[in-house]
Design a protein around this motif. Structure first.
Motif, short mmCIF file in Angstrom:
data_model
loop_
_atom_site.label_atom_id
_atom_site.label_comp_id
_atom_site.label_asym_id
_atom_site.label_seq_id
_atom_site.Cartn_x
_atom_site.Cartn_y
_atom_site.Cartn_z
N THR A 73 0.84 -1.19 0.00
CA THR A 73 0.00 0.00 0.00
C THR A 73 0.88 1.25 0.00
O THR A 73 1.95 1.27 0.61
N VAL A 74 0.41 2.26 -0.72
CA VAL A 74 1.15 3.52 -0.86
C VAL A 74 0.27 4.66 -0.35
O VAL A 74 -0.89 4.75 -0.74
N VAL A 75 0.82 5.49 0.51
CA VAL A 75 0.08 6.66 1.00
C VAL A 75 0.55 7.89 0.23
O VAL A 75 1.68 8.35 0.38
N ASP A 76 -0.35 8.38 -0.64
CA ASP A 76 -0.06 9.57 -1.45
C ASP A 76 -0.63 10.79 -0.74
O ASP A 76 -1.81 11.13 -0.90
N ALA A 77 0.23 11.42 0.08
CA ALA A 77 -0.11 12.64 0.79
C ALA A 77 1.21 13.37 0.99
O ALA A 77 2.26 12.77 0.75
N THR A 78 1.18 14.64 1.38
CA THR A 78 2.46 15.35 1.48
C THR A 78 3.38 14.71 2.51
O THR A 78 4.59 14.60 2.29
N ASN A 79 2.81 14.29 3.64
CA ASN A 79 3.61 13.62 4.68
C ASN A 79 4.86 14.40 5.07
O ASN A 79 5.88 13.80 5.42
N VAL A 80 4.76 15.73 5.05
CA VAL A 80 5.91 16.55 5.45
C VAL A 80 5.88 16.85 6.95
O VAL A 80 6.83 17.43 7.48
N GLN A 81 4.81 16.45 7.61
CA GLN A 81 4.74 16.68 9.06
C GLN A 81 4.94 15.36 9.81
O GLN A 81 4.43 14.32 9.41
N ALA A 82 5.68 15.46 10.90
CA ALA A 82 6.05 14.27 11.66
C ALA A 82 4.81 13.49 12.13
O ALA A 82 4.80 12.26 12.09
#
Ligand code: GTP
Ligand code: MG
Length: 168
Positions: A73-82
């Motif tokens: 599974t791949v999470v496509d979100a910015t994910n720039v926050q811890a």
């Protein structure tokens, strides 16, 4: 790059860095859970940031179901926050699956130019600048956060040249 056949991939990158494009190129549509799609599902609007909390709750729930069934599974979100990444690491751990981070590190100027050309995005430059600051901070933290592989693709050339393989 070789990924474990079963893993939970967090794409990490500011808006316009090409995460969704990258996901479409290297993964099947059903492997990719995007925050936009989940915002649309719960709020009829992929840009409704007030829906983020419900959207991510639903996304993590589905990710867990997929991992339990043994599906990459791949999470496509910015994910720039811890805190966003921490939730991903936690879902992976709960299902005994390795969390992997793939960072698309594209200059802010380039992302801003792309964003201005997009009909589906209308946030201002300060939003992108904040994401870029968060990303800089993130780059030092990722390995410590529990990701078992951290791949940083710097610039468009590295992203274009990227080839995905799987561990045997
Ligand atoms: P958000 O969903 O807003 O976080 O952005 P994203 O990271 O998913 O970016 P997306 O893949 O949607 O790409 C943004 C824009 O940049 C789109 O118009 C893409 O066509 C374009 N784009 C993506 N990757 C590349 C690339 O490698 N080169 C060029 N020139 N454009 C790209
Ligand atoms: Mg996207």
């Amino acid at each position: 790059m070789r990924l474990p056949e079963l893993c939970l991939v967090a794409l990490v990158g500011i808006s316009g860095s090409g995460k969704s494009t990258f996901a479409r190129r290297h993964f099947t549509p059903t492997q990719v859970l995007s925050s936009d799609a989940f915002r649309a599902m719960v709020a009829d609007d992929e840009n409704d940031q007030s829906a983020s909390s419900d959207a991510f709750e639903a996304l993590h729930f589905v990710a867990g179901k997929r991992l339990r069934a043994g599906r990459l599974t791949v999470v496509d979100a910015t994910n720039v926050q811890a805190h966003a990444r921490q939730a991903i690491v936690q879902v992976a751990r709960e299902h005994d699956v390795l969390p992997v981070a793939i960072v698309l590190d594209v200059p802010e100027e380039e992302c801003w130019a792309r964003t201005q050309a997009r009909p589906d995005r209308d946030f201002g430059r300060p939003v992108l600048a904040r994401q870029a600051r968060d990303l800089r901070r993130s780059l030092k933290q990722l390995a410590k956060e529990g990701f078992r592989q951290v791949h940083v693709l710097r610039g468009t050339a590295a992203i274009d040249a990227f080839e995905l393989g799987y561990e045997k």
